[in-house]
Scaffold this motif. Structure first.
Motif, PDB file in Angstrom:
ATOM      1  N   MET A   1       5.960  66.557  -3.874  1.00  0.00           N
ATOM      2  CA  MET A   1       4.797  66.901  -4.698  1.00  0.00           C
ATOM      3  C   MET A   1       3.919  65.693  -5.003  1.00  0.00           C
ATOM      4  O   MET A   1       2.706  65.817  -5.151  1.00  0.00           O
ATOM      5  CB  MET A   1       5.234  67.553  -6.014  1.00  0.00           C
ATOM      6  N   ASP A   2       4.562  64.539  -5.122  1.00  0.00           N
ATOM      7  CA  ASP A   2       3.789  63.310  -5.352  1.00  0.00           C
ATOM      8  C   ASP A   2       2.920  62.996  -4.143  1.00  0.00           C
ATOM      9  O   ASP A   2       1.788  62.529  -4.273  1.00  0.00           O
ATOM     10  CB  ASP A   2       4.753  62.134  -5.587  1.00  0.00           C
ATOM     11  N   GLU A   3       3.455  63.245  -2.957  1.00  0.00           N
ATOM     12  CA  GLU A   3       2.741  62.906  -1.731  1.00  0.00           C
ATOM     13  C   GLU A   3       1.659  63.937  -1.414  1.00  0.00           C
ATOM     14  O   GLU A   3       0.568  63.563  -0.995  1.00  0.00           O
ATOM     15  CB  GLU A   3       3.746  62.855  -0.573  1.00  0.00           C
ATOM     16  N   PHE A   4       1.970  65.189  -1.618  1.00  0.00           N
ATOM     17  CA  PHE A   4       1.023  66.245  -1.257  1.00  0.00           C
ATOM     18  C   PHE A   4       0.434  66.845  -2.528  1.00  0.00           C
ATOM     19  O   PHE A   4       1.017  67.749  -3.128  1.00  0.00           O
ATOM     20  CB  PHE A   4       1.711  67.306  -0.385  1.00  0.00           C
ATOM     21  N   ARG A   5      -0.718  66.336  -2.908  1.00  0.00           N
ATOM     22  CA  ARG A   5      -1.308  66.687  -4.207  1.00  0.00           C
ATOM     23  C   ARG A   5      -1.814  68.114  -4.240  1.00  0.00           C
ATOM     24  O   ARG A   5      -2.117  68.640  -5.308  1.00  0.00           O
ATOM     25  CB  ARG A   5      -2.466  65.728  -4.536  1.00  0.00           C
ATOM     26  N   ASP A   6      -1.933  68.771  -3.102  1.00  0.00           N
ATOM     27  CA  ASP A   6      -2.426  70.152  -3.092  1.00  0.00           C
ATOM     28  C   ASP A   6      -1.321  71.168  -3.360  1.00  0.00           C
ATOM     29  O   ASP A   6      -1.576  72.370  -3.405  1.00  0.00           O
ATOM     30  CB  ASP A   6      -3.108  70.476  -1.759  1.00  0.00           C
ATOM     31  N   ILE A   7      -0.100  70.685  -3.544  1.00  0.00           N
ATOM     32  CA  ILE A   7       0.977  71.595  -3.965  1.00  0.00           C
ATOM     33  C   ILE A   7       0.810  71.861  -5.454  1.00  0.00           C
ATOM     34  O   ILE A   7       0.770  70.926  -6.246  1.00  0.00           O
ATOM     35  CB  ILE A   7       2.363  70.990  -3.669  1.00  0.00           C
ATOM     36  N   LYS A   8       0.705  73.143  -5.828  1.00  0.00           N
ATOM     37  CA  LYS A   8       0.460  73.468  -7.228  1.00  0.00           C
ATOM     38  C   LYS A   8       1.737  73.788  -7.980  1.00  0.00           C
ATOM     39  O   LYS A   8       1.815  73.613  -9.188  1.00  0.00           O
ATOM     40  CB  LYS A   8      -0.507  74.660  -7.332  1.00  0.00           C
ATOM     41  N   ILE A   9       2.717  74.310  -7.279  1.00  0.00           N
ATOM     42  CA  ILE A   9       3.971  74.673  -7.926  1.00  0.00           C
ATOM     43  C   ILE A   9       5.064  74.654  -6.869  1.00  0.00           C
ATOM     44  O   ILE A   9       4.800  74.917  -5.686  1.00  0.00           O
ATOM     45  CB  ILE A   9       3.862  76.078  -8.599  1.00  0.00           C
ATOM     46  N   ALA A  10       6.267  74.270  -7.307  1.00  0.00           N
ATOM     47  CA  ALA A  10       7.414  74.295  -6.400  1.00  0.00           C
ATOM     48  C   ALA A  10       8.551  74.981  -7.117  1.00  0.00           C
ATOM     49  O   ALA A  10       8.646  74.928  -8.349  1.00  0.00           O
ATOM     50  CB  ALA A  10       7.809  72.881  -5.990  1.00  0.00           C
ATOM     51  N   TYR A  11       9.389  75.661  -6.348  1.00  0.00           N
ATOM     52  CA  TYR A  11      10.503  76.350  -6.974  1.00  0.00           C
ATOM     53  C   TYR A  11      11.755  76.146  -6.136  1.00  0.00           C
ATOM     54  O   TYR A  11      11.753  76.391  -4.923  1.00  0.00           O
ATOM     55  CB  TYR A  11      10.209  77.854  -7.106  1.00  0.00           C
ATOM     56  N   GLY A  12      12.822  75.689  -6.805  1.00  0.00           N
ATOM     57  CA  GLY A  12      14.041  75.394  -6.076  1.00  0.00           C
ATOM     58  C   GLY A  12      15.256  76.064  -6.668  1.00  0.00           C
ATOM     59  O   GLY A  12      15.316  76.331  -7.867  1.00  0.00           O
TER      60      GLY A  12
END
Lengths: 261, 261, 261, 261
Positions: B70-81
């Motif tokens: 997420m730090d590298e790809f700023r266009d990621i708005k949300i992640a779920y694991g």
């Protein structure tokens, strides 16, 4: 328990989202090449003090990661690496992951990436890995043996062109004290013969005597290894730094292309 | 120099092989989800002594790797694991890599994989990483906000169903001494309410009091962080373990979906 | 003029919708086969009184439409038709429409469909075309000559199996007065040899003497036609009803596969 | 019978060629647009004496073919045509042909093409159809109602720009005797307002009074038709020549987009 029941019901009501997934398969009876490329490796090389123009440790680490991949995916018949890239060639009739391109690509790619980090300290004992690198991957299909050989030739010709340039460039910078810009200008519009001449007359370097790993890249093939004790042959991986453009290599490794001629 | 000239000429004669590459792009104006999944993580978990039914260290390491992504790809708005998987949601109108699906997928995937290895020792201080793991990735497009929410709900409902089962299963095995087979048989055809009852009556466990990270998985969102010194706000990543199926979460994080409603 | 100005501005503000289009290309150096199939042709055949088991007029009309297609698309090297289907084989190295699969498919398909209607009355002089028929099309890639020959063999073997069945079935129905259901039951689980025997003993038909167009389908190839006046050779289309599974045909038409062996 | 047995065996040995086929499906929950375009219709129009700048017979024939398509494919909610093109919009949740893009595209396309020929003589009673025309088709996915409306607006804005140009161009050629080249030069770099002015001052034409079918194209929608005798409503197709860019049309035809908002 109410909530868990709801959850289970919910789960099934959500499951339709699976239908949005796709499953593209590679065309049958074609060579499948997965090539991985380091992302931002100029910066990565600088951050980790890679030697110029070639860092033997880095190339060996790449090859180590490639060997892990070949060990895991037995349908890879040959791999070819140079600089921050590696190409893996799956046999034409592989049925791995039902030939699903995304599966082939991402499994090779992530195993390569994690192996690169895993084995880093074996090759860069005194250099701390400052951040996790990433690699992109692509998958390419080649219908004929000729197309596949031309692909590999293309990658090897690329090494030659780049390495001759880099060797000359870094000689000018490191041994003659030129700035990067000065060296670039000096080499603009020079032919291969000019660069050979610069190397020879100004630095006493005969380019053809440079280490083959730098000039030819690294080719990984499978070999039968005779186990001395039980006479059963096992498959090993052999690392070569030879010409793979000319016929000679392919005559000596007929098993790579032969079944599909 | 003859050979290098030949090489350069050869290079151009080989270059046609590039035309075999493809460049599929994601349909514009759709949510792009990249989901990574650990490959063979049952075996991997056993080989590294993961605690059952959940290993907090492993989940935290997964989340650490996700944060690098997420730090590298700023266009990621949300992640779920959850478990050995992580989903990354790119904003609908991202133009990263020109929306080329293979680029998005393999860069996320390899960075996740290399980060997992890179940060391993921070989370598993006393466990040596025995071999480099791999992950596969897929990319899925969702046209509407509802589809996207249903996708995330599907993954979270999956946690619930699996975790309730696993918590009960491992209680039977680890605390009651059942064999794996006996525990499996005991749980066959049980409802959620049955498992809750087993947990409560036989092990004194109220499932709803189990840690939320195990029951809800991990949601990563971006937050504005006020820097005390210069009052300039910076983007940080916040880790949540809450319900993302119900409205509440989405009302509190309107910025995720709102611009695209 | 205000409105037209607005329109022009609007037009450019709408034009982003073009970016939703895709342009998939056929893998280079592979045979491209476009096969068209009549949609709902059982019903169509009944509605137009097609003769059973084979209607020569219908086959000839299909072939006429195929010839229009071959005349228009000069990169088609061979076409093969049977029943309500026709396959068109573009040469491996065609660059027509930049090998865009959708363009190839839909242009062939629509020209075939419109030709079928256009020439209807030439073949069915006394039968009015009651409604416009439709055809679906698909595009298939074959990497090797063997794969292509196997494809064509598959279609021709299909004729054989179907035509032997149909010839027997319709003999039972039309000459013996069985109902369709009775004829079906009679033929259930019969071998080819059984059907040959029925034809011979009950109807005096030696299947091998049936017209070749029914047993072998129709193969269209290009031929050099010597113009008597000026000795300049022109390309024509030749219609054959021969075996294309065995070697003989391919030896006599080496120009089809040879350049790509 | 030996040969037929061989044939049947052969058939199964060839059948592997089916695995080379692909079956791409349209992303669920997106609008599916199939647009057909006449191929080489400049030449076709000249060969059949189309009137300039617009031939009402040709437009009506296109619309007739489009109506056949809409009659056959009930999941088409709206169609829009202009010049030699027609767009068909399938409802977002259609499951026709399992949403297989090639099936949707080629069936629509071939039915349109065969209908165009089939109904030719009804519209061009005194003009013989000189050769069968072909059409290409494409399929485009739009995730949102806005995207779909913008697509249709784009096509309608295209009519406006082209028709104003063509009306002026052909007035100059047909009524003033300019050559094509002279008319082109005269119109180079003119604005819409300039063309309106030329039409008005030189030809007494108020562009806004030109027939709507020429200025707005043709929109086909489904309507409930009350059958007078039995009061049962049937679905018919209504032909409109109105603005579909502005809100008005969509408010009056809420059923097109509403269920998917």
């Amino acid at each position: 328990e109410v909530s868990s029941c709801a959850s289970r019901m919910a789960k099934s009501s959500f499951e339709y989202v699976r239908s949005f997934e796709t499953e593209e398969k590679c065309l049958p009876n074609t060579w499948i090449v997965v090539r991985i490329d380091g992302k931002g490796f100029h910066k990565f090389a600088d951050a980790h003090g890679y030697e110029k123009p070639n860092d033997k440790r880095a190339l060996d680490l790449m090859t180590k990661a490639a060997e892990v991949v070949m060990d895991e995916f037995r349908d890879i018949k040959i791999a070819y690496g140079q600089s921050d890239e590696y190409s893996f060639v799956f046999k034409k009739d592989t049925n791995l992951y039902n030939r699903r391109s995304v599966k082939l690509m991402t499994n090779v790619n992530s195993l390569f990436a994690s192996s690169f980090v895993y084995y880093w300290s074996q090759y860069f004992a005194e250099v701390k890995l400052r951040y996790p690198p990433s690699f992109d991957a692509r998958i390419i299909l080649y219908p004929t043996n000729k197309n596949l050989r031309d692909y590999l030739s293309w990658r090897q010709a690329d090494v030659h062109v780049n390495n001759l340039y880099n060797t000359t460039f870094w000689s000018l910078v490191l041994k003659k004290g030129l700035t990067n810009t000065e060296a670039e200008e000096r080499l603009q519009r020079t032919l291969a013969s000019d660069k050979n001449e610069i190397l020879f007359s100004e630095f006493g370097i005969n380019y053809n005597n440079e280490p083959e790993i730098f000039r030819k890249g690294t080719t990984l093939v499978r070999t039968k290894v005779k186990s001395s004790t039980d006479e059963i042959s096992k498959k090993g991986i052999e690392e070569l730094h030879c010409d793979i453009i000319k016929e000679k290599f392919w005559k000596e490794h007929k098993d790579i292309l032969e079944p599909y001629s």
